[in-house]
Write a protein that holds these residues in place. Structure first.
Motif, mmCIF file in Angstrom:
data_model
loop_
_atom_site.group_PDB
_atom_site.id
_atom_site.type_symbol
_atom_site.label_atom_id
_atom_site.label_comp_id
_atom_site.label_asym_id
_atom_site.label_seq_id
_atom_site.Cartn_x
_atom_site.Cartn_y
_atom_site.Cartn_z
ATOM 1 N N ALA A 4 0.811 8.556 -6.085
ATOM 2 C CA ALA A 4 0.254 9.745 -5.442
ATOM 3 C C ALA A 4 1.292 10.754 -4.973
ATOM 4 O O ALA A 4 0.968 11.928 -4.771
ATOM 5 C CB ALA A 4 -0.612 9.324 -4.249
ATOM 6 N N GLY A 57 -4.144 7.254 -2.141
ATOM 7 C CA GLY A 57 -3.662 7.472 -0.783
ATOM 8 C C GLY A 57 -4.655 6.985 0.261
ATOM 9 O O GLY A 57 -4.281 6.294 1.216
ATOM 10 N N THR A 117 1.153 4.007 -3.071
ATOM 11 C CA THR A 117 0.931 5.414 -2.743
ATOM 12 C C THR A 117 2.089 6.280 -3.228
ATOM 13 O O THR A 117 1.883 7.364 -3.791
ATOM 14 C CB THR A 117 0.766 5.597 -1.215
ATOM 15 O OG1 THR A 117 -0.350 4.819 -0.772
ATOM 16 C CG2 THR A 117 0.526 7.051 -0.857
ATOM 17 N N THR A 171 8.341 8.883 1.901
ATOM 18 C CA THR A 171 6.918 8.559 1.763
ATOM 19 C C THR A 171 6.505 7.474 2.748
ATOM 20 O O THR A 171 5.516 7.627 3.479
ATOM 21 C CB THR A 171 6.607 8.076 0.330
ATOM 22 O OG1 THR A 171 6.950 9.101 -0.607
ATOM 23 C CG2 THR A 171 5.124 7.747 0.182
ATOM 24 N N CYS A 180 -5.252 2.948 0.038
ATOM 25 C CA CYS A 180 -4.107 2.206 0.568
ATOM 26 C C CYS A 180 -3.967 2.396 2.074
ATOM 27 O O CYS A 180 -3.702 1.446 2.819
ATOM 28 C CB CYS A 180 -2.822 2.661 -0.134
ATOM 29 S SG CYS A 180 -2.736 2.184 -1.872
ATOM 30 N N THR A 191 0.830 -1.207 0.000
ATOM 31 C CA THR A 191 0.000 0.000 0.000
ATOM 32 C C THR A 191 0.866 1.259 0.000
ATOM 33 O O THR A 191 0.542 2.250 -0.657
ATOM 34 C CB THR A 191 -0.932 0.026 1.226
ATOM 35 O OG1 THR A 191 -0.159 0.089 2.428
ATOM 36 C CG2 THR A 191 -1.846 -1.192 1.258
ATOM 37 N N SER A 193 -4.758 10.535 -7.093
ATOM 38 C CA SER A 193 -3.787 10.580 -6.000
ATOM 39 C C SER A 193 -4.487 10.506 -4.650
ATOM 40 O O SER A 193 -4.062 9.774 -3.747
ATOM 41 C CB SER A 193 -2.958 11.864 -6.082
ATOM 42 O OG SER A 193 -2.240 11.919 -7.286
ATOM 43 N N TYR A 198 3.998 7.884 5.893
ATOM 44 C CA TYR A 198 2.812 7.057 5.693
ATOM 45 C C TYR A 198 2.560 6.153 6.902
ATOM 46 O O TYR A 198 1.468 6.146 7.489
ATOM 47 C CB TYR A 198 3.021 6.229 4.427
ATOM 48 C CG TYR A 198 1.894 5.304 4.037
ATOM 49 C CD1 TYR A 198 0.865 5.745 3.217
ATOM 50 C CD2 TYR A 198 1.877 3.973 4.451
ATOM 51 C CE1 TYR A 198 -0.151 4.895 2.829
ATOM 52 C CE2 TYR A 198 0.865 3.119 4.072
ATOM 53 C CZ TYR A 198 -0.147 3.582 3.255
ATOM 54 O OH TYR A 198 -1.153 2.740 2.877
#
Length: 425
Positions: free
Chosen positions: A106, A279, A102, A118, A282, A98, A275, A122
């Motif tokens: 995204a 996001g 992303t 990221t 996920c 995920t 995007s 995340y």
């Protein structure tokens, strides 16, 4: 069967925990390759990615325990090993995937930042949600899931009604239904059902809902809501992939195709919408997986909140680490694990849905043992040893379709019940 606000909130929360990276990326490419056989492919995909997961939720509604209860009739030891395998696979493959999706769809196209950054941000947010898990149902069901559903539905509807072009090109699949069914494995929805179903049950208990019958009805109804949402999205995205098959040439990747569809349906602003969608979809799945894993470990260690927190942290650290690999690599790595754990999960779901009179412990033991035995050829074939097991696959029904386990398992189920019925008489 009445559906009230509570049902839809729980249903959308369940939908959001199911609907992640694979659910969004797999159907369009499946439709693109299916061409004029898109309907047959959809049927196969729906079986493994909607119907079986829905049965998993119904099984949870009947048991209302933990995932250990799914396999306890085989033996406590087997149940523990099975659960550990499922949770290890979940936090090392679909959860990191995920973050990878992303980043690729995204974040990187807009900001050009590294995958490390990221994944770190995340999973820091995932950890925040997991620690505040008592609010998960409300946050997912009331806010995040409706946004996800509306954006995907917009892409589907605009795609369907904005083109009059017929579906062109024959299917690249020799057996469309089987191909769709096996691709449905990659959504991890059946495994997701046994993982996030427990999250729903524990979340209800944290809210003070301890009436068995009321919770059973709520879980089943919420499963129907989630299943219907998944069906609409999957069928629509597969159809869109087939509908625009003439607009994409060459070897198109999953992320490239999804971006292309959003551009064709929503225009330049489609990338922004996509995007947001990627996001959210996920993120909600990662929250469900990490929460489910932490819940399980907490239960194993005497309801320890410290273990819950440690497990959540480990799950997020693994997510950051594995999230550095690209989506295609993670999907390929997942195949051997799925060839073993998916058949066992499907059979356990089926056995737990059937009435207890048809599934005494002896039946559980026999059917699960046969499933494991006949899954081994598929596992060996998936790791490059197909030539070694070809003689076995040649004599087994569906042996060359990665379903060597199916017929032997069903025959064992029927035969064991027949033998027990004769003994009883």
């Amino acid at each position: 069967m009445k559906f009230n606000k509570e049902t839809f909130v729980a249903g959308f929360a369940l939908f959001s925990m199911f609907f992640g990276a694979g659910n969004l990326m797999l159907p369009p490419l499946l439709g693109l390759k299916a061409g004029d056989a898109w309907l047959m492919v959809t049927i196969g995909f729906i079986i493994s990615a909607v119907i079986i997961p829905l049965l998993g939720i119904i099984a949870h509604a009947r048991l209302q325990g933990t995932m250990l209860d799914f396999a306890k009739k085989v033996s406590p030891g087997f149940s523990l090993i099975y659960c550990l395998l499922v949770y290890i696979i979940s936090i090392t493959l679909p959860s990191p995937r995920t973050a990878s999706v992303t980043h690729e769809m995204a974040i990187q196209p807009f900001f050009g930042t590294s995958s490390w950054l990221t994944s770190s941000v995340y999973f820091a947010l995932v950890l925040l949600f997991v620690v505040n898990r008592s609010k998960i149902l409300g946050l997912l069901g009331k806010f995040l899931s409706p946004i996800i559903f509306i954006v995907v539905l917009s892409i589907i509807c605009i795609g369907v009604f904005s083109t009059d072009a017929p579906i062109i090109g024959p299917s690249t699949f020799q057996t469309p239904v089987i191909s769709g069914l096996l691709e449905g494995y990659q959504t991890f929805d059946a495994i997701g059902a046994v993982v996030v179903g427990g999250v729903i049950i524990i979340s209800l208990r944290l809210k003070g809902e301890d009436n068995f019958e009321k919770n059973r009805n709520l879980i089943i109804k919420s499963g129907i809501v989630a299943g219907l949402g998944l069906f609409i999205i999957y069928a629509g995205m597969i159809y869109n992939g087939a509908l625009f098959s003439g607009d994409f040439e060459g070897d198109v990747g999953r992320t490239e195709l999804l971006s292309g569809l959003s551009l064709k349906t929503l225009g330049n602003i489609g990338k922004i919408f996509l995007s947001i969608l990627v996001g959210l979809a996920c993120f909600t799945t990662a929250v469900g997986i990490v929460t489910g894993t932490a819940d399980f470990m907490k239960g194993v260690f005497g309801d320890s909140q410290k273990v819950y927190l440690i497990t959540a942290i480990i799950g997020c650290v693994l997510g950051v680490t594995m999230g550095q690999f690209d989506v295609h690599y993670i999907i390929n790595v997942a195949v051997p694990a799925l060839m073993l754990i998916y058949p066992i999960t499907i059979i356990l779901i089926l056995l737990n849905v059937l009435p207890d009179s048809f599934t005494p412990p002896l039946v559980f033991k026999a059917v699960v043992s046969i499933t494991i035995l006949f899954s081994i050829p598929d596992l060996l074939a998936s790791i490059g040893l197909k030539n070694f097991v070809i003689p076995i696959l040649d004599i087994l029904p569906f042996g060359h379709y990665s379903l060597a386990w199916l017929v032997p398992s069903l025959i064992t189920l029927v035969l064991m019940n027949f033998v027990l019925a004769v003994k009883t008489r």
